[in-house]
Design an enzyme around this catalytic site. Structure first.
Site, PDB file in Angstrom:
ATOM      1  N   TYR A 429       0.820  -1.215   0.000  1.00  0.00           N
ATOM      2  CA  TYR A 429       0.000   0.000   0.000  1.00  0.00           C
ATOM      3  C   TYR A 429       0.853   1.265   0.000  1.00  0.00           C
ATOM      4  O   TYR A 429       2.061   1.215   0.181  1.00  0.00           O
ATOM      5  CB  TYR A 429      -1.053  -0.011   1.098  1.00  0.00           C
ATOM      6  CG  TYR A 429      -0.692  -0.079   2.553  1.00  0.00           C
ATOM      7  CD1 TYR A 429       0.491   0.390   3.077  1.00  0.00           C
ATOM      8  CD2 TYR A 429      -1.634  -0.606   3.454  1.00  0.00           C
ATOM      9  CE1 TYR A 429       0.756   0.349   4.426  1.00  0.00           C
ATOM     10  CE2 TYR A 429      -1.384  -0.658   4.814  1.00  0.00           C
ATOM     11  CZ  TYR A 429      -0.175  -0.171   5.304  1.00  0.00           C
ATOM     12  OH  TYR A 429       0.067  -0.221   6.648  1.00  0.00           O
ATOM     13  N   GLU A 430       0.182   2.391  -0.263  1.00  0.00           N
ATOM     14  CA  GLU A 430       0.838   3.686  -0.500  1.00  0.00           C
ATOM     15  C   GLU A 430       1.833   3.624  -1.661  1.00  0.00           C
ATOM     16  O   GLU A 430       2.868   4.284  -1.652  1.00  0.00           O
ATOM     17  CB  GLU A 430       1.535   4.187   0.767  1.00  0.00           C
ATOM     18  CG  GLU A 430       0.599   4.664   1.852  1.00  0.00           C
ATOM     19  CD  GLU A 430      -0.341   5.770   1.403  1.00  0.00           C
ATOM     20  OE1 GLU A 430       0.017   6.524   0.485  1.00  0.00           O
ATOM     21  OE2 GLU A 430      -1.440   5.867   1.968  1.00  0.00           O
ATOM     22  N   GLY A 431       1.502   2.844  -2.677  1.00  0.00           N
ATOM     23  CA  GLY A 431       2.378   2.674  -3.833  1.00  0.00           C
ATOM     24  C   GLY A 431       3.290   1.495  -3.615  1.00  0.00           C
ATOM     25  O   GLY A 431       4.128   1.508  -2.709  1.00  0.00           O
TER      26      GLY A 431
END
Length: 572
Positions: A429-431
């Site tokens: 997550y978050e890229g």
């Protein structure tokens, strides 16, 4: 097993490695005195040890669940969140104009990491709110700020981030959520979002969602997306939670880990929302919170690594197995060379990742305080390294923690496996870390490698200065920086980004490896070349730093051999 906040390690890194003093010397952060810094670390550490860590297993064994449309949180999480909010730990860096402490990002990063080590599932909640506060501070109208910021800062309300849709994972521009003007300054938000961390809870008065959606005249792709604040309860004329908005939690995901953190599928059925920032400029506003959130997620990985290390070390010092191979040994498995190798690797990697993250935070603070372009460039350059290496370290160290436990690590009752299960998602997550690496080798090199070369110059200068006293440590770091520079030049010479992307992940990791050597060398220099930090530096520089050569060989091999293998070859 108890958790001990590594307050002394943060203080050492602040003072001797990343240069927090240059931050506190600025007008912007001049009130962050050494006494205040010490008090913040001590008080936050005590809260993590005494309040949050006892909740770690509760979240795993008694997950959040959906009951009549309301998320019911794990036992003790409401009390734990209250301790976070009342201590002011949600809003360390928030603007004092709205009740925040206004302290440096460097302190926020340290406190968030401690909370992650103590109870990662619960820490994810204030991390989301911190990101929302930042986005609203930079982009929201004064009317929105006046209503939402004081309540988010106090912790009365919580915040979330709604980007992802089922058909548009990392391709945010493919979203389908719509926003239609209501004619009164509000918008009707319709659509479904997935993977929404802490999309609801039963302890905050309100849950406020930042939602990406497209206006009727919004162009396809990311340039046509706008950002909206959509609360669970619509504020009344006094700003208090009023009637329920037209949104709901459809379901909670059944996950590998982070069971105490509800990951929601959110449904918006004409929900009332307010525009944040300019029309069609939602991605810029969202990235304001996402960039620092990526540093925060890197800190989550480092926190999990710290927790796993302490857990494994305590077990290794208690577990008796076989005859001690060393004279006057402890009689426990820590006497065995391979166990010692694993534990030392865990500690060396955690220190390296922590130093990188705090160096990134210092760059962010210096950018905030001075507005200098070189600090902005450094902050941007270090962010994907901090995120990817921090989370990779969390996963690798937690995996080693299971191994130190042996067969008992595979038994859930020991708690060793929870660190690995909980931290695994941080690389996604978050890229994803692959996306971080692609950004690192593309956008972050658009300056012709200026920021990268500046960092390598600093690494070489420190190594040069340490050669006379610590040649056995300084020389390998200097040589590694030269090899890294050659790899950087290769990357800069590739006009075809596919050639860069094929080696992006190993290149980012190689850069992190060399930075880790740099920060370990700094610790040895500060210690005078004799002591536990020097011994740890010697381990890292001798045994782990040499990995950079293989990583750079991989990074500069290009893409041709990857694409020479067809899908049929891979399935044969």
């Amino acid at each position: 097993m108890p958790y001990r906040a590594p307050v002394e390690d943060y203080q050492f890194i602040f003072d001797h490695v990343v240069g927090l003093a240059q931050v506190t010397a600025t007008d912007r952060f001049s009130e962050t005195t050494p006494d205040l810094t010490s008090a913040i670390l001590s008080e936050a550490g005590r809260m993590c040890e005494e309040v949050l860590h006892p909740l770690q297993r509760n979240g795993d064994l008694h997950p959040a669940h959906l009951e009549n449309g309301v998320v019911r949180t794990s036992p003790g999480f409401a009390e734990g969140y209250r301790a976070i909010a009342e201590g002011g730990w949600v809003s360390i860096g928030a603007d004092p104009a709205h009740g925040g402490m206004g302290l440096p990002m460097t302190l926020t990063t340290a406190v968030n990491e401690m909370m992650s080590a103590a109870c990662l599932s619960l820490q994810l909640n204030p991390l989301m709110t911190q990101g929302q506060i930042e986005a609203l501070e930079h982009h929201a109208s004064d009317a929105i700020k006046d209503i939402y910021l004081p309540r988010l800062v106090s912790g009365e309300w919580c915040g979330t981030m709604n980007l992802t849709e089922a058909q548009a994972g990392s391709d945010v521009g493919a979203l389908r959520s719509k926003a239609n003007p209501n004619g009164d300054g509000t918008y009707a938000i319709t659509g479904q979002k997935i993977f929404i961390s802490w999309g609801d809870n039963d302890f905050a008065e309100n849950v406020c969602h930042l939602v990406l959606a497209r206006l009727p005249d919004g162009k396809p792709g990311t340039k046509g997306i706008s950002l909206f604040i959509v609360p669970k309860y619509i504020p009344d004329e006094n700003g208090a939670p009023g009637r329920a908005n037209d949104l709901s939690v459809v379901s909670l995901e059944h996950k590998m880990g982070l069971h105490g953190s509800p990951t929601c599928v959110m449904q918006y059925d004409g929900a009332t929302g307010w525009l944040v920032g300019e029309e069609h400029d939602g991605m810029r506003a969202m990235f304001t919170m996402m960039n620092n959130a990526r540093l925060g997620v890197g800190g989550q990985g480092i926190g999990a690594a710290e927790g796993a290390l302490q857990h494994a070390l305590a077990y290794a010092q208690e577990r008796k197995q076989g005859r001690s191979p060393v004279e006057n040994g402890t009689g426990t498995i820590i006497d065995h060379a391979d166990v010692r190798r694993m534990l030392t690797t865990m500690k060396a990697e955690t220190y390296a990742a922590r130093s990188i993250a705090l160096a990134c935070a210092v760059a962010i603070d210096m950018q905030t305080a001075t507005g200098a372009a070189d600090w902005a460039a450094r902050a941007a350059f270090l962010t994907p390294i901090a995120k990817a290496f921090g989370t990779d370290t969390g996963i690798a160290v937690s995996d080693l923690g299971v191994q130190v436990h042996g067969g008992m690590g595979y038994i859930e009752e020991t708690g060793a496996a929870q660190y690995l299960r909980d931290v695994r998602v941080t690389a996604i997550y978050e890229g994803t870390n692959g996306i971080q690496a692609m950004d690192f080798t593309a956008r972050k090199l658009m300056d012709g490698g200026e920021a990268a070369h500046a960092l390598i110059d600093e690494i070489e200068a420190q190594a040069e200065g340490a050669r006379a006293k610590l040649p056995e440590l300084a020389e390998p770091v200097w040589q590694a920086s030269e090899t890294l520079r050659e790899g950087l030049d290769w990357m800069l010479g590739q006009s075809d980004l596919t050639q860069r992307f094929a080696g992006a992940v190993p290149f980012l990791r190689a850069f992190a490896r060399v930075l880790g050597g740099h920060y370990h060398l700094a610790a040895a220099i500060a210690e005078g070349g004799d002591g536990p930090r020097t011994r740890l530096a010697r381990f890292y520089i001798t045994r782990l730093l040499p990995e950079h050569e293989g990583l750079l060989a991989h990074a500069t091999a290009g893409a041709d051999d990857l694409y020479a293998l067809s899908p049929e070859d891979l399935s044969a």
